[in-house]
Structures are given as structure tokens and as C-alpha cells.
Design an enzyme around this catalytic site. Structure first.
Site, short mmCIF file in Angstrom:
data_model
loop_
_atom_site.label_atom_id
_atom_site.label_comp_id
_atom_site.label_asym_id
_atom_site.label_seq_id
_atom_site.Cartn_x
_atom_site.Cartn_y
_atom_site.Cartn_z
N HIS A 129 41.52 52.11 47.79
CA HIS A 129 41.44 51.54 46.45
C HIS A 129 40.23 50.60 46.28
O HIS A 129 39.27 50.92 45.59
CB HIS A 129 42.73 50.79 46.11
CG HIS A 129 43.97 51.59 46.30
ND1 HIS A 129 44.31 52.69 45.52
CD2 HIS A 129 44.99 51.47 47.20
CE1 HIS A 129 45.46 53.19 45.92
NE2 HIS A 129 45.90 52.47 46.94
O1 RIB Z 1 47.39 49.15 44.18
C1 RIB Z 1 46.33 48.94 45.08
C2 RIB Z 1 45.88 47.52 45.04
O2 RIB Z 1 46.96 46.66 45.41
C3 RIB Z 1 44.77 47.21 46.07
O3 RIB Z 1 43.96 46.18 45.58
C4 RIB Z 1 45.54 46.74 47.28
O4 RIB Z 1 44.78 45.86 48.10
C5 RIB Z 1 46.66 45.98 46.62
O5 RIB Z 1 46.17 44.68 46.32
#
Ligand code: RIB
Ligand code: CA
Length: 313
Positions: free
Chosen positions: A243
Site C-alpha cells: 500500500h
Molecule cells: O489499509 C492499508 C493502510 O493501513 C496502510 O497504510 C497500512 O500501513 C495501514 O496503515
């Protein structure tokens, strides 16, 4: 070309750690003004420690790291330890003990940075719950013109949620903060699960990073392998959506992504939909667009860029 000046607001977090390493490896393109930590994946004392630890591991002990909010604006706190482990960096040996942190230093740092900046000078990259950024928006509306752009990892529309059927973790963890930031009026690029679910690691990718040559790359490669409890049927046993590094990849090579300008709202009340990011794809609300929503990502290109960056450390 003039370097982009950024503040990186994060909740390390396995994927946050990879994003931090990418920034540190890209000093020719990105000036990291400072890092602000927020409670999210793990409590603030650990997100702050982890941000500090990753900077030291990558050979940048002098990077300014500031502790921010230790709880969301209004809802009860939630954490992401299932996906990130109790330490927040599951899979890595973290030889740095967490210390006591004074919450609130992050917005003071953000305020001071913006106060002395020119208009449109600072990019805020937010890859955790938006509590720190929301506090800045509420405290210093006069400084908002100094923000060139907000680039955030969060939300989900067509991909569905990852903590509820409709909500992605960063927005779900502080929906009131997300709603406030989305309404702040500054140019916004949102990299949601719609995009990051197209960026899936593999054991071969983890191996390639491990062999990239540097000690940081060897140790960070563990973060390209799923944490024990994050193996889901959705992606298969050894694939993992990456992500947060997508925000840095977007800054470095925006051509790896496609975006659409859309109106986006955040559900702050729903029993079943709390934290949902509601995208008006067909303009039925008549509202003006408030975000560039990333709809497509070149997953292989993003992972090649991540490995190339971190392999340089
Ligand atoms: O849903 C993914 C996000 O949530 C990313 O930023 C991960 O690090 C968590 O914070
Ligand atoms: Ca994060």
C-alpha cells in the site's frame, strides 16, 4: 528539476517502513523535510520508534521524526497488529526500545514548516490515519495555501474494504479526521485499495530485494513477505498488496498510475459503513470533484521501482 519538498505522516507499519526507505533512497528527487508519526497500525510510542528505527537502519539518523496524535479525533482507537505484528514491523529484528513520547509535536512541526514556506511549497504525504493532518487543517487554516498537494494512501471504492466490507484501515481508524482532510480544499491525490490491490508482492520479489546488495535491502526484504496473520484467501498464501510505497512511486513516476477526478465523501456515522469512502463516480450528487482518485496502478512497475530505490541504500 526542483526537488519536491515533503512531510511524510505515517504509522509504521510494515509498508510504511518500505515507503520511508524509498524516500530516503530518492534524495535527488525528494527532499524529506521531516517525518511525523501517528497512532495507527500500532500505538504512537511504537510508530514513533519504528520511524526512528527505519531511518537509522537506512543510514539517515539525522532525519527529524516528530510524535503526533496518540488517539483518533472521536472514535475508539483500533490497531493493525494482525497485519503488522505487535511490534509493527513483524518479520524484522527491531533492536531499538520504544521510549516515552510526547504526543502533539507533529502539528507544531507541520505548522512551523508551513509558516516559513512559500505558497504551494510543501507536499503532505499521509500513509496512516489522518489525525495529525486533520489537526493541522483545524489549527492553521491560514497556512493551507502553503500545501502544494496532499497525497494519501487510504480509502476504497470498487475494491471493497480491508477492515470492514466497506472501509479501509487508515480511514476507518479515524473517519472524522479523513472527512475533515477531504474537505480542506487543497489538491488531493488518493491512492486507495482500488490501486494498491494491483500491486502484489511475490516471494521472487522479496528474494530480489534481499539480494539487491545493501544491508537495509536485505533486512527490509522481510517486509515484502506476508506477516503470519495477513495471509488471506483473497490474494493467496504468499502474495501481499503493497500500500504505502505506492504514494512514493506516484511522486517519482506518476506515469505508473491512472487517476480520475471525482467527489469523495467519508461516512462518519454508519453502523455497517463507518469509514467508507463514498466515490460519486457518475456525478449524481452534483458536487464538484475534491480528489484525484487513482484507479489503476502498474503493479510490476511499482515493485521494480521499490526494489531499485531500496537497493540503492
Ligand atoms: O489499509 C492499508 C493502510 O493501513 C496502510 O497504510 C497500512 O500501513 C495501514 O496503515
Ligand atoms: Ca500506514
Amino acid at each position: 528539476m526542483r526537488r519536491r519538498r515533503i512531510i511524510l505522516d505515517c504509522d509504521p507499519g510494515r509498508d510504511d517502513a518500505l515507503a520511508i526507505a524509498m524516500v530516503l533512497a530518492s534524495a535527488a528527487e525528494i527532499e524529506l523535510v521531516g517525518i511525523t508519526a501517528v497512532a495507527g497500525n500500532v500505538p504512537l510510542a511504537l510508530t514513533y520508534r519504528n520511524a526512528r528505527f527505519i531511518c537509522d537502519l537506512c543510514g539517515f539518523p539525522g532525519v527529524a521524526v516528530h510524535a503526533g496524535a496518540d488517539k483518533p479525533l472521536a472514535r475508539e482507537p483500533v490497531t493493525g497488529t494482525r497485519a503488522h505484528g505487535e511490534s509493527g514491523l513483524e518479520g524484522m529484528e527491531v533492536d531499538m526500545r520504544p521510549g516515552a513520547v510526547e504526543p502533539g509535536g507533529a502539528t507544531a512541526f507541520m505548522n512551523e514548516t508551513l509558516r516559513i514556506a512559500a505558497d504551494d511549497e510543501i507536499t503532505l504525504v499521509a500513509i496512516g490515519p489522518l489525525t495529525n493532518v486533520a489537526a493541522l487543517v483545524a489549527e492553521s487554516p491560514a497556512l493551507l495555501p502553503k500545501i502544494r498537494q496532499i497525497v494519501l494512501m487510504g480509502g476504497a471504492s470498487r475494491a471493497g474494504g480491508n477492515v470492514t466490507p466497506t472501509a479501509e484501515f487508515n480511514v476507518y481508524a479515524d473517519p472524522h479526521a479523513a472527512a475533515r482532510v477531504l474537505d480542506c480544499g487543497r489538491p488531493m491525490t488518493i491512492i486507495s485499495l482500488d490501486a494498491t490491490h494491483q500491486v502484489l508482492t511475490s516471494p521472487a520479489r522479496a528474494e530480489r530485494l534481499a539480494r539487491a546488495g545493501s544491508e537495509p535491502a536485505r533486512r527490509l526484504a522481510a517486509l515484502l513477505r506476508p506477516a503470519v496473520h495477513s495471509r488471506t484467501a483473497r490474494f493467496g498464501p504468499d502474495r501481499l498488496p503493497i500500500h504505502d510505497p505506492c504514494t512514493i512511486a506516484w511522486l517519482l513516476q506518476p506515469e505508473l498510475f491512472k487517476t480520475e477526478s471525482v467527489p469523495v465523501a467519508v461516512e462518519t456515522e454508519g453502523t455497517h459503513t463507518l469509514g467508507a469512502t463514498v466515490v460519486d463516480w457518475w456525478g449524481v450528487t452534483g458536487k464538484p470533484p475534491n480528489a484525484h482518485w487513482v484507479t489503476e496502478a502498474d503493479g510490476e512497475g511499482v515493485l521494480d521501482l521499490l526494489i531499485e530505490c531500496i537497493g540503492r541504500l
